[in-house]
Scaffold this motif. Structure first.
Motif, short mmCIF file in Angstrom:
data_model
loop_
_atom_site.label_atom_id
_atom_site.label_comp_id
_atom_site.label_asym_id
_atom_site.label_seq_id
_atom_site.Cartn_x
_atom_site.Cartn_y
_atom_site.Cartn_z
N PHE A 133 -21.52 30.35 -0.26
CA PHE A 133 -22.20 31.62 -0.07
C PHE A 133 -21.26 32.66 0.53
CE2 PHE A 133 -24.67 34.28 2.99
CZ PHE A 133 -25.22 35.14 2.05
N VAL A 134 -20.45 32.26 1.49
CA VAL A 134 -19.50 33.18 2.11
C VAL A 134 -18.50 33.69 1.07
CG1 VAL A 134 -17.59 33.34 3.76
CG2 VAL A 134 -19.74 32.25 4.44
N ALA A 135 -18.02 32.80 0.21
CA ALA A 135 -17.07 33.19 -0.83
C ALA A 135 -17.71 34.18 -1.80
CB ALA A 135 -16.56 31.96 -1.57
N ARG A 136 -18.97 33.93 -2.13
CA ARG A 136 -19.68 34.85 -3.04
C ARG A 136 -19.88 36.21 -2.38
NH1 ARG A 136 -20.53 36.81 -7.98
NH2 ARG A 136 -22.74 37.34 -8.38
N THR A 137 -20.21 36.20 -1.10
CA THR A 137 -20.37 37.46 -0.36
C THR A 137 -19.08 38.27 -0.38
OG1 THR A 137 -22.03 36.45 1.09
CG2 THR A 137 -20.99 38.48 1.85
N ALA A 138 -17.97 37.61 -0.11
CA ALA A 138 -16.67 38.29 -0.11
C ALA A 138 -16.35 38.85 -1.49
CB ALA A 138 -15.58 37.31 0.33
N LEU A 181 -28.90 32.59 2.23
CA LEU A 181 -28.25 31.38 1.74
C LEU A 181 -28.76 30.89 0.38
CD1 LEU A 181 -27.67 29.21 4.92
CD2 LEU A 181 -25.96 29.92 3.26
N GLN A 182 -29.98 31.27 0.00
CA GLN A 182 -30.53 30.92 -1.32
C GLN A 182 -30.43 29.40 -1.58
OE1 GLN A 182 -28.57 33.90 -4.15
NE2 GLN A 182 -27.63 34.33 -2.16
N PRO A 183 -31.13 28.60 -0.78
CA PRO A 183 -31.01 27.14 -0.91
C PRO A 183 -31.88 26.57 -2.03
CG PRO A 183 -32.56 27.66 0.83
CD PRO A 183 -32.06 28.98 0.29
N TRP A 184 -31.70 27.06 -3.23
CA TRP A 184 -32.61 26.72 -4.32
C TRP A 184 -31.96 26.74 -5.68
CZ3 TRP A 184 -35.22 31.40 -1.86
CH2 TRP A 184 -34.57 32.59 -2.19
N LYS A 185 -32.72 26.24 -6.66
CA LYS A 185 -32.43 26.43 -8.07
C LYS A 185 -33.77 26.48 -8.79
CE LYS A 185 -28.86 24.77 -10.21
NZ LYS A 185 -27.85 23.86 -10.84
N PHE A 186 -33.86 27.35 -9.79
CA PHE A 186 -35.11 27.51 -10.54
C PHE A 186 -34.89 26.99 -11.96
CE2 PHE A 186 -34.47 31.19 -7.65
CZ PHE A 186 -35.41 30.85 -6.68
N LEU A 187 -35.66 25.98 -12.33
CA LEU A 187 -35.55 25.42 -13.68
C LEU A 187 -36.63 26.03 -14.56
CD1 LEU A 187 -34.95 21.62 -12.98
CD2 LEU A 187 -33.28 23.46 -13.18
N VAL A 188 -36.23 26.69 -15.62
CA VAL A 188 -37.17 27.32 -16.54
C VAL A 188 -37.35 26.42 -17.75
CG1 VAL A 188 -37.68 29.35 -17.93
CG2 VAL A 188 -36.45 29.61 -15.76
N VAL A 189 -38.56 25.93 -17.94
CA VAL A 189 -38.84 25.00 -19.02
C VAL A 189 -39.64 25.72 -20.10
CG1 VAL A 189 -39.89 22.79 -19.65
CG2 VAL A 189 -38.89 23.10 -17.37
#
Length: 216
Positions: A99-104, A49-57
């Motif tokens: 996530f399901v749409a991305r998987t498809a 599910l990747q329940p995240w976001k990574f902020l690169v500063v």
């Protein structure tokens, strides 16, 4: 794929340490950093599910603003790239559907063919027992990403320092995260160690294998 040798892996992990002093004059090359960003993207997560976001500063001014919110630790300002690991708060069925749409899309299959999997995720993460502590569950996923990032960095000869000594709520305010539905969990400084960082030469202190690894 050509795997690295066990010796190379252990050499990289032994070389790695939580860098206390970065060289502010050294910047990670774009090609190397791109690979490290991909290591974040490729991190495994529960259900995928990747329940995240990574902020690169990388902006020096923003790093300076984050430093006093990080117990005034110099690594925040002196590192090359500073990564803030955040969770997507309070996951909903819409997040599962995304996530399901991305998987498809990626696998070239109809969304309907994944309906059973979608139902399982929703019944667990959104409506099941896990929903009562879903943000804690997401936080644990984010720590998988942190570990994956640090190991990947070591294999590329990049120094890191995980940063839990931060004020997450103040990070959220400065970075405008709350409005977007995200929350800061932890951060990690990346770059190159300063030549006079005394901690680089200290021996690692770990319990003996016989105390922490049990084979049954």
């Amino acid at each position: 794929m050509n795997p690295i040798s066990p010796t190379d892996l252990l050499d990289a992990l032994t070389w790695r340490y939580a860098t206390k002093k970065f060289d502010p004059t050294k910047t990670i090359a774009s090609e190397t950093w791109s690979a490290l960003e991909e290591s974040l993207i490729l991190t495994p997560s529960s259900y995928g599910l990747q329940p995240w976001k990574f902020l690169v500063v990388t902006d020096p001014e923003l790093k300076q603003q984050l430093q006093p919110l990080s117990w005034n630790q110099a690594q925040v300002a002196d590192c090359s790239h500073y990564v803030v690991f955040t969770i997507k708060k309070n996951l909903t069925a819409a997040d599962v559907d995304r996530f399901v749409a991305r998987t498809a899309e990626v696998r070239g299959v109809p969304v309907e063919s994944i309906a059973g999997y979608r139902g399982m995720m929703v019944s667990d993460v959104v409506h099941g027992a896990r929903s009562f502590n879903v943000n804690e569950w997401a936080t644990r996923q984010t720590y998988i990403a942190l570990g994956n990032f640090m190991t990947s960095a070591a294999l590329l000869g990049i120094d890191t320092c995980p940063m839990e000594g931060i004020e997450p709520v103040k990070y959220d305010k400065l970075l405008n995260l709350s409005e977007a539905g995200y929350a800061t969990v932890v951060a990690c400084a990346a770059g190159y160690r300063a030549e006079d960082d005394k901690y680089a030469e200290l021996a690692k202190v770990r319990f003996a294998k016989s105390e922490v690894v049990e084979v049954r």
